[in-house]
Design an enzyme around this catalytic site. Structure first.
Site, PDB file in Angstrom:
ATOM      1  N   PHE A 250       0.816  -1.221   0.000  1.00  0.00           N
ATOM      2  CA  PHE A 250       0.000   0.000   0.000  1.00  0.00           C
ATOM      3  C   PHE A 250       0.846   1.267   0.000  1.00  0.00           C
ATOM      4  O   PHE A 250       0.392   2.328   0.419  1.00  0.00           O
ATOM      5  CB  PHE A 250      -0.990   0.001   1.173  1.00  0.00           C
ATOM      6  N   ASN A 644      -9.505  -7.061 -16.327  1.00  0.00           N
ATOM      7  CA  ASN A 644      -9.988  -8.343 -15.804  1.00  0.00           C
ATOM      8  C   ASN A 644     -10.965  -8.057 -14.669  1.00  0.00           C
ATOM      9  O   ASN A 644     -10.561  -7.656 -13.571  1.00  0.00           O
ATOM     10  CB  ASN A 644      -8.816  -9.197 -15.312  1.00  0.00           C
ATOM     11  N   THR A 647     -10.519  -9.451 -10.764  1.00  0.00           N
ATOM     12  CA  THR A 647      -9.485  -8.881  -9.908  1.00  0.00           C
ATOM     13  C   THR A 647      -9.675  -7.372  -9.734  1.00  0.00           C
ATOM     14  O   THR A 647      -9.370  -6.823  -8.673  1.00  0.00           O
ATOM     15  CB  THR A 647      -8.088  -9.190 -10.483  1.00  0.00           C
ATOM     16  N   LYS A 714      -7.021   2.829 -17.488  1.00  0.00           N
ATOM     17  CA  LYS A 714      -6.335   3.636 -16.476  1.00  0.00           C
ATOM     18  C   LYS A 714      -6.233   2.839 -15.180  1.00  0.00           C
ATOM     19  O   LYS A 714      -6.859   1.794 -15.039  1.00  0.00           O
ATOM     20  CB  LYS A 714      -7.089   4.949 -16.266  1.00  0.00           C
ATOM     21  N   GLY A 717      -5.967   1.290  -8.459  1.00  0.00           N
ATOM     22  CA  GLY A 717      -5.592   1.070  -7.061  1.00  0.00           C
ATOM     23  C   GLY A 717      -5.915   2.232  -6.150  1.00  0.00           C
ATOM     24  O   GLY A 717      -6.425   2.049  -5.037  1.00  0.00           O
ATOM     25  N   GLU A 718      -5.620   3.436  -6.590  1.00  0.00           N
ATOM     26  CA  GLU A 718      -5.783   4.586  -5.695  1.00  0.00           C
ATOM     27  C   GLU A 718      -7.228   5.070  -5.670  1.00  0.00           C
ATOM     28  O   GLU A 718      -7.788   5.355  -4.620  1.00  0.00           O
ATOM     29  CB  GLU A 718      -4.889   5.754  -6.132  1.00  0.00           C
TER      30      GLU A 718
END
Lengths: 751, 209, 330
Positions: A250, A644, A647, A714, A717-718
């Site tokens: 993280f 995907n 995930t 794009k 995660g954030e």
């Protein structure tokens, strides 16, 4: 552009390619490599926040059973990449990364001051407790509010006119005073820690005097390789960094931290491979954190809900020796249409260790404040908060005056509101009760800048037609290998089972570290172009084969139309194609390889590129005990094409869970008399448990952004966490009428 | 998982008991100390010799009987990970606050970081490595893959060991029940909803766990 | 961790005599707290007496009480039919504590002897009168958000830590005695007399004598079934120590409260039985108004520090909430 990755169904998604290893315990994390002759190191850390070491009594530890060495600044092997000590000794100037065992100065509580190496872990731990360190103590400053007047413009920003952290203004700086309706509020987020479940760990092995291998938990093997090579003055290729499985990070693994250097030093000193695993308590002072940040927002609008002015000031804490800058106030410039905007960012150096990037760095902090303020202003306007946001929707980037490369936030809002049932929300707080609980609905927007870095990938086809794709990228959890496998399989027209993706080793082709939601945009692009190149080679070979009439008689591949099911096809309608394996066989090739680099181009100056999203949250608040439970979340993101779904969905859920932790419980509390954290375990630093997390619905607009990269995708995660804390806080207000501006929202603040 | 469902009382097997008695007597005879005092038996082959005393114990790990001598300070977790190479089970906090080290002892879920290896003499320990048989994954392992019940994978072995126990204990009948009884297993990536789905599915399908 | 001698007695008397040999020796059962303390260097017993092989696991009903062996696991006790039917408050409190794994390890005897979770106690670099008598109370002028609000009268406490157990709060509300074996044989301690307040010797959590070993607890039958509730307020939904907890048990008949029990957790150095409120509730018809009156009246004796003033109101509210549930009024 074709929606080539638009499989929005779980059952057509790939399951994780490393799923088997992870569920069976076969996945090997940094501390788990069976290296012969391994010995164990344990850090001794300071219990003062400022001063210097006057003595280290280590004889008892040194003579304890099994102990090989006690290492400190008194005897540590030199790190050749560091400058020689100055005489007389001086504290490190701002901008100096902390150098472990370098001199006697103490910069923060929890600083490594010695390290014990022993044959077993039990003996190392015991001996570490026998080391006695005495200090000359100096007065420390760790309290944010008491020192906030010392905050200033970062030196870094003073030196750089083009720094995005410069004070910013558009329109009239005093316009806030003329706004018809305005609010002014201060928001605080406390220090919060990444605390991945896997503690940071390293095994350092000197293979020869000038050859180093480390199995290290980090988020960038190439960057770690470079930093270690520099520190120990080794040729880059003489350093190998292996991080195949990373138990979460993280952001805590973006840098090479002092403990990594310490383990490498120790291995040199004892001439044995050394394993160092940080204790959970040491994880609070060794690998950064989300900095304590105070923000003040003044925003105003016309009575009909058009934003007129926004003033956003933020101050974050940093250490005395380094400046850590975050995007705290930057989102406010781009999120909404508003003619008059000014932002200011300041840093407050304290006697603490340096903060670092933690999921959604700066934006998660800043958007908590901005999205709370938007909710406050909507309430003051007696407007629905979603309607208020739509009314101020930025059709182009108001900061850079550029068109968005793509923006479907409006669709996100619509989709999210519909799925959530936002129309059932009451504007008046505390107006819904269910089973004795106060019910509240809240929402917030999310954005995160698009990052893409140069990256390489190699694709190698073997004689059987299967493909191995390699890149020195990482997987800290999002499923990098799975996404890359999918990209490669799509481009090459192969079953995903025929594709293998290798990552996490510094001897693979260059790739950036895993951070800033940049992996799919950067590495995904490299994989895409490498596989395209391999495909071109295959088609060219197939055409040659066909021209020579050797493709089986009935197949005529003249123009190489494309690939499908492991075969190259021509344009003929009854074309049966030729298999990859046959192509390689015909050309007597054991393998066929393509290595490509992919880089961003001029599009960055033509478009403003962001991911967008929004979160809708329902909370129940116990009116007697003040306990808040999030009972439902709908999160919706516009991140271009989804690679995907399965995930991606998990990553979005994970972001929401992180945001719930941030909003409701995470708080690293320090006793400032000692400058020492008192919440240094999972019993006192609370992160969400199963029971805190309700079902989370995830939706994507899933429209490719044609300007960003070949996949139109794009990062995710954030954006998954940015805004969540604001949505929770807004829901709590809607439930209770209480506006909590200091996180976390614990029961004591609500009763 | 038949070998994991034996009855829960320690020293259940006669064989274990015999071994235990033999050891006690041997030690008593050797050093003329009261029965039960197990400090003794310095192992000559234990590498660098210090003054720490090693103690012999017998454990059944994933169905295999093992005799091991350990530093009494060694946790069961460290014995499994550092000495026996069973690194599937994880150390997350070492203080019983995260659940990553969960194993089954005599069929019950237990935190291996909060128990000394010597205390487990005679018991049957199942780790994540003992779940699959002949390459066939346990149904909950399959369900974790299907529902994507993990990201980084570090808490996963503990979640699985705990999830299986949760089903066996009869606490997997509703989402809320699973959430409560799985709350001893922290996941920082936030895979919780998928883990809950996986457990509920295995329970609902009535698969043997 | 310092090396220690590991002992494994087979009988209670053997265990007691081993402990008497060395005053610093410690018994270990589940180990879920002691090993934690040993790893942090807070406990360093030179001798560790593993009592897990003693025959002290039985849960049985005898005459007018349930007797629970000291080595019965928290999970076994919580699931036991006798406990679930006769002492549901105890089962509820046990299940509110820790996690599935820890409840499978922790024993009843060990739970009684659980030490505080105060951060200052756990960090050997910080002052703590309980860990190091005379070093001062770190929490007093420090971070005391989770600390005590009830003390021994107006005396200045040397330790403001709270007792962490959930099980003990239920036992405090019930009629419990603790059976211990010692050099002089067996004796019974009333539950209220087991734990100490912190005035003079905060390092002493209990009134047990050196070498004494808890062998069982006994909980008297009662008429609270159907009208009891354990309510735990915490910073997250599960697997967290209580900010405040309430064990409430009522004996109801004809719309009135005939007997009442109330004990609190997270508010004092020991589980806090609230005798005064119990008396005030007797003979009254239950109502939120009544509960609020008694709760707020009695909380006038509470004293807060810099960060835990909220606990006074939270305690009152939690008592009201728990009593309402116990009384079956919404």
């Amino acid at each position: 552009m074709k929606r080539q990755f638009a499989d929005n169904e779980l059952d057509t998604s790939l399951s994780r390619v490393d799923g088997n290893e992870k569920v069976s315990g076969a996945a090997t994390y940094s501390a788990e490599y069976a290296v012969p002759g391994l010995v164990h190191a344990v850090l001794v850390t300071s219990n003062i926040a400022k001063g210097s070491i006057t003595a280290i009594e280590s004889r008892e530890a040194e003579t304890a059973p099994g102990v090989l060495a006690v290492i400190s600044h008194l005897n540590a092997p030199a790190v050749p990449g560091w400058p020689a000590l100055k005489q007389p000794a001086e504290r490190a100037p701002v901008g100096t990364a902390f150098r472990v065992f370098y001199d006697a100065f103490i910069y923060f509580d929890g600083q490594p001051v010695a390290m014990v190496v022993a044959d077993t872990q039990e003996r190392a731990i015991h001996a570490a407790a026998l080391v006695r360190v005495t200090y000359q103590q100096e007065t420390h400053q760790t309290h944010f509010e008491r020192n906030v007047k010392s905050a200033g413009i970062p030196q870094n920003v003073q030196r750089s006119k083009n720094s995005p952290f410069q004070d910013y203004g558009r329109g009239d700086a005093d316009a806030i005073a003329e706004a018809e309706v305005r609010i002014e509020a201060e928001y605080t987020i406390p220090t919060q820690h990444h605390q991945p479940l896997e503690p940071h760990a390293i095994i350092a092995v000197w293979e020869a005097n000038d050859k180093l291998t480390v199995y290290d938990k980090n988020q960038g093997v190439k960057s770690a390789q470079g930093q270690l090579a520099q520190a120990f003055k080794l040729p880059r290729d003489n350093v190998q960094v292996v991080s195949k499985y990373i138990g979460g990070a993280f952001g805590s693994g973006i840098r090479v931290w002092p403990h990594t250097i310490a383990a490498v030093m120790a291995a040199k000193q004892v001439k044995r491979p050394v394993k160092l695993v940080l204790g959970r308590d040491q994880m609070f002072t060794s690998v950064g954190y989300r900095p304590y940040t105070a923000q003040k927002l003044r925003i105003g609008a016309s009575k009909d809900g058009r934003l007129h002015a926004m003033v956003h000031e933020g101050t974050g804490q940093t250490s005395m020796y380094e400046e850590h800058l975050e995007r705290t106030v930057l989102a406010t410039r781009a999120m909404y249409t508003c003619p008059n905007v000014s932002t200011r960012y300041r840093l407050l150096p304290l006697d603490v260790n340096t903060p670092t990037w933690m999921r959604g760095p700066g934006d998660a902090t800043g958007m908590f404040a901005l999205e709370s303020a938007m909710d406050e202003l909507a309430f003051a306007l007696k407007m629905d908060p979603l309607e208020f946001r739509l009314k101020n929707y930025a059709e182009t980037d108001p900061e850079r005056n550029l068109p968005w490369s793509a923006k479907s936030l409006r669709e996100c809002y619509k989709l999210g509101a519909e799925k959530f049932g936002w129309e059932n929300r009451q504007i008046e707080p505390a107006s819904i009760r269910r089973k004795g609980m106060l019910v509240g609905y809240g929402m917030a927007s999310s954005l995160y800048g698009f990052h893409r870095h140069p990256s390489k990938a190699r694709a190698v086809m073997r004689a059987d037609g299967s493909v191995t794709v390699q890149s020195a990228t990482m997987d800290i959890g999002p499923g990098t290998g799975t996404a890359m496998t999918r990209i490669a399989a799509k481009v090459l027209g192969l079953n995903a089972k025929k594709v293998k993706f290798e990552l996490g080793h510094s001897n693979l082709p260059d790739a950036p570290g895993q951070n800033g939601s940049a992996t799919i945009p950067s590495v995904g692009s490299a994989v895409h172009v490498a596989c395209e190149a391999l495909k071109s080679k295959l088609i060219a070979l197939a055409v040659k084969m066909s021209e020579a009439g050797k493709s089986g008689g009935q197949v005529v591949v003249t123009d190489g139309q494309g690939v499908r099911n492991g075969r190259v096809f021509g344009s003929g309608a009854d074309d049966e194609g030729v298999s990859f394996a046959d192509i390689l066989k015909y050309h007597k090739l054991n393998e066929l390889e393509a290595t490509e680099e992919s880089k961003p181009g001029p599009e960055r100056d033509q478009y403003s590129m962001f991911s967008f999203g929004c979160h809708f949250v329902e909370v129940h608040v116990n009116p007697l005990t003040g306990e808040v439970r999030v009972v439902r979340v709908v999160t919706c993101a516009d991140v271009g094409a989804i690679i995907n779904y399965k995930t991606a969905r998990s990553q979005s859920i994970g972001g929401v869970v992180g945001g719930i932790g941030m909003a409701l419980m995470e708080h690293s509390e320090m006793d400032h008399r000692f400058g020492r954290y008192v919440t240094t375990d999972f019993a006192s630093y609370h992160i969400p448990v199963h029971a805190d997390i309700p079902p989370i619905e995830v939706y994507y607009v899933d429209k490719p952004d044609v300007h960003v990269n070949p996949m139109g995708s794009k990062g995710l995660g954030e954006i998954a966490i940015v805004g969540v804390a604001g949505a929770v806080a807004n829901a709590v207000f809607n439930a209770t009428g209480k506006r909590i501006r200091t996180l976390p929202i614990t029961p004591d603040k609500l009763i | 998982m038949a070998n994991d469902q034996t009855n829960a009382s320690p020293d259940a097997s006669n064989e274990d008991r015999r071994f235990f008695l033999k050891q006690s007597i041997a030690i008593a005879g050797l050093s003329a100390v009261p029965t039960g005092l197990l400090q003794a038996a310095l192992e000559p082959d234990d590498g660098p010799v210090g003054n720490a005393v090693k103690i012999q114990l017998s454990l059944t790990i994933n169905g295999k009987r093992k005799r091991i001598s350990v530093d009494p300070r060694m946790s069961l977790l460290d014995l499994l990970r550092e000495n026996l190479g069973l690194t599937g089970i994880k150390k997350g906090c070492d203080f019983g606050q995260c659940g990553a080290c969960t194993v089954h002892i005599d069929g019950r879920r237990t935190l291996s970081c909060l128990t000394f290896a010597v205390m487990q003499h005679g018991r049957k320990v199942t780790t994540i490595e003992g779940l699959s048989h002949g390459g066939q994954l346990h149904p909950l392992q399959e369900a974790f893959i299907k529902h994507d019940g993990f990201q980084c994978g570090y808490c996963t072995p503990g979640q699985l060991m705990s999830g299986i126990a949760c089903i066996r204990e009869g606490y997997a009948d509703s989402p809320d029940e699973v959430r409560e009884y799985m709350s001893g297993n922290l996941c920082r990536c936030g895979a919780y909803p998928n883990i809950v789905d996986a457990i509920l599915e295995v329970k609902k399908e009535g698969l043997k766990v | 961790m310092k090396p220690f001698q590991y002992l494994r007695p087979k009988t209670v008397s053997e265990a007691v005599s081993m402990a008497l040999d060395n005053p610093e020796a410690q018994y270990i059962a589940g180990g879920t707290n002691l090993i934690d303390l040993m790893k942090r260097g807070i406990a360093s017993p030179p001798k560790l007496i593993d009592i897990n092989h003693l025959p002290l696991k039985k849960i049985e009903h005898r005459y007018d009480r349930i007797r629970i062996g000291a080595l019965a696991l928290n999970s076994d006790v919580a699931q036991h039919k006798l406990v679930k039917t006769r002492q549901p408050l105890l089962a509820e409190a046990l299940l509110a504590g820790a996690s599935g794994q820890i409840r499978n390890m922790a024993t009843v005897g060990g739970n009684l002897l659980q030490r505080t979770r105060c951060s200052y106690f756990y960090d050997v670099a910080l002052p703590c009168n309980k860990r190091k008598p005379g070093s001062g109370c770190g929490a007093e002028g420090g971070i005391n958000r989770t600390h005590a609000i009830f003390f021994n009268g107006s005396e200045v406490p040397s330790c403001i830590a709270v007792h962490p157990s959930d099980m003990c709060v239920a036992l405090a509300a019930l009629d419990t005695s603790v059976v211990v074996a010692g050099p002089a044989g067996e004796r019974r301690i009333l539950f209220k007399d087991l734990h100490r307040l912190s005035t003079k010797e905060p390092e002493m959590d209990t009134t047990l004598n050196p070498g004494e070993l808890i062998t069982s607890i006994e909980v008297l039958d009662n008429a609270f079934t159907g009208h009891s509730h354990y309510l735990k307020v915490r910073d997250r939904a599960s697997y967290a120590f209580a900010l405040v907890s309430v064990a409430a048990a009522l004996q109801m008949d004809g719309g009135k409260i005939w007997d009442a029990r109330l004990a609190l957790g997270g508010v004092a150095h020991k589980p806090w039985r609230y005798w005064a409120i119990e008396l005030m509730l007797r003979g009254q018809p239950p109502s939120e108004k009544l509960f609020r009156e008694v709760a707020e009246h009695e909380l006038q004796s509470a004293r807060a520090g810099e960060h835990n003033a909220y606990k006074i109101k939270l305690t009152a509210n939690a008592m009201i909430a728990a009593l309402k549930i116990a009384a079956g009024i919404s």
